[in-house]
Design an enzyme around this catalytic site. Sequence first.
Site, PDB file in Angstrom:
ATOM      1  N   GLY A 147       0.818  -1.197   0.000  1.00  0.00           N
ATOM      2  CA  GLY A 147       0.000   0.000   0.000  1.00  0.00           C
ATOM      3  C   GLY A 147       0.856   1.252   0.000  1.00  0.00           C
ATOM      4  O   GLY A 147       2.071   1.203   0.238  1.00  0.00           O
ATOM      5  N   CYS A 148       0.218   2.381  -0.231  1.00  0.00           N
ATOM      6  CA  CYS A 148       0.956   3.645  -0.327  1.00  0.00           C
ATOM      7  C   CYS A 148       1.528   4.071   1.025  1.00  0.00           C
ATOM      8  O   CYS A 148       2.732   4.361   1.131  1.00  0.00           O
ATOM      9  CB  CYS A 148       0.063   4.732  -0.919  1.00  0.00           C
ATOM     10  SG  CYS A 148      -1.569   4.863  -0.150  1.00  0.00           S
TER      11      CYS A 148
END
Length: 344
Positions: A147-148
Amino acid sequence: MKVAIIGATGYSGAELFRLLQAHPHVDRCDVYLSSQDGVHLSESFPHVGAVDGAVLHKLDIEALAKYDAVFFATPPGVSGEWAPALVDRGVKVIDLSGDFRLKDGAVYERWYGREAAPAAYLKRAVYGLTEWNRDAVREAELLSNPGCYPTATLLGLAPLVKERLIEEDSIIVDAKSGVSGAGRKAGLGTHFSEVNENVKIYKVNAHQHIPEIEQMLGTWNGAMKPITFSTHLIPMTRGIMSTIYAKVKQPFSLNDLIDLYKTSYEDASFVRIRQPGQFPATKEVYGSNYCDIGLAYDERTGRVTVVSVIDNLMKGAAGQAVQNFNLMMGWDEVEGLCFLPTYP
């Protein structure tokens, strides 16, 4: 090399399409969607123009099985349903969603509120934090792209955690993201009047990226404790800044800290460590696959501060996916990603 993107009408999917269209080893990049068929991608993204191969196709497992690699840029639940059949047919799968990031299906179901992918495939999936998992990525058949927020946070924490330099129960993460991180689907919370000139905290102690971060920290140091993690939406389009605080076990100099990070990332083409007194800004990685890290040490409190910035759609999504794709195919990980940030 023929590749396909499932979910190209979202921001990460569109960025992935842009990168793969220009990739030196990709001859063809097709786009698929569950809800549309025969519509050109430019209907959703006019900037694409009349690019060949940008006509959306409806999901079909037999058609997808003919590609060398398939990317999922989809909401939770889609890749968990479709990816196993593609992996079984020998297709390399790179998943940008969270469906295969957590090894424990029960943990996934608790944080995502939906049924987990089959346990056998959760076990087979390789977590693609490229700089710290290259060997496994090279052998991966099913790649789970981080994920970011986890990308920025884990790259910022890795040297400290792996060297056991900080108290295991002391990590506080204050993370901020541009509005594109919330996705393209319309919602009250991302209307212009709601986000302009406004900063909002959200998912307090409840963000689905928390177990992902803690899972990786635990693989580096089995004594790690739960972290304090907060996320904020800020009025800009792209970018993540993860500001991390932790208590050190024993004092050290800032120069020693910076030397540790430079040594840890000396073979990392996309991680840049700032000099003492310099801290990165999100604009300085805009549109690139770089992660820039700045460091400080406070002798008064015995705490280290790590500032880690990325472009959430690039290093936090599409860029890192291409970086992992490169390794999976036996190429240099920088292929198709060698460009500086866009500035200003």
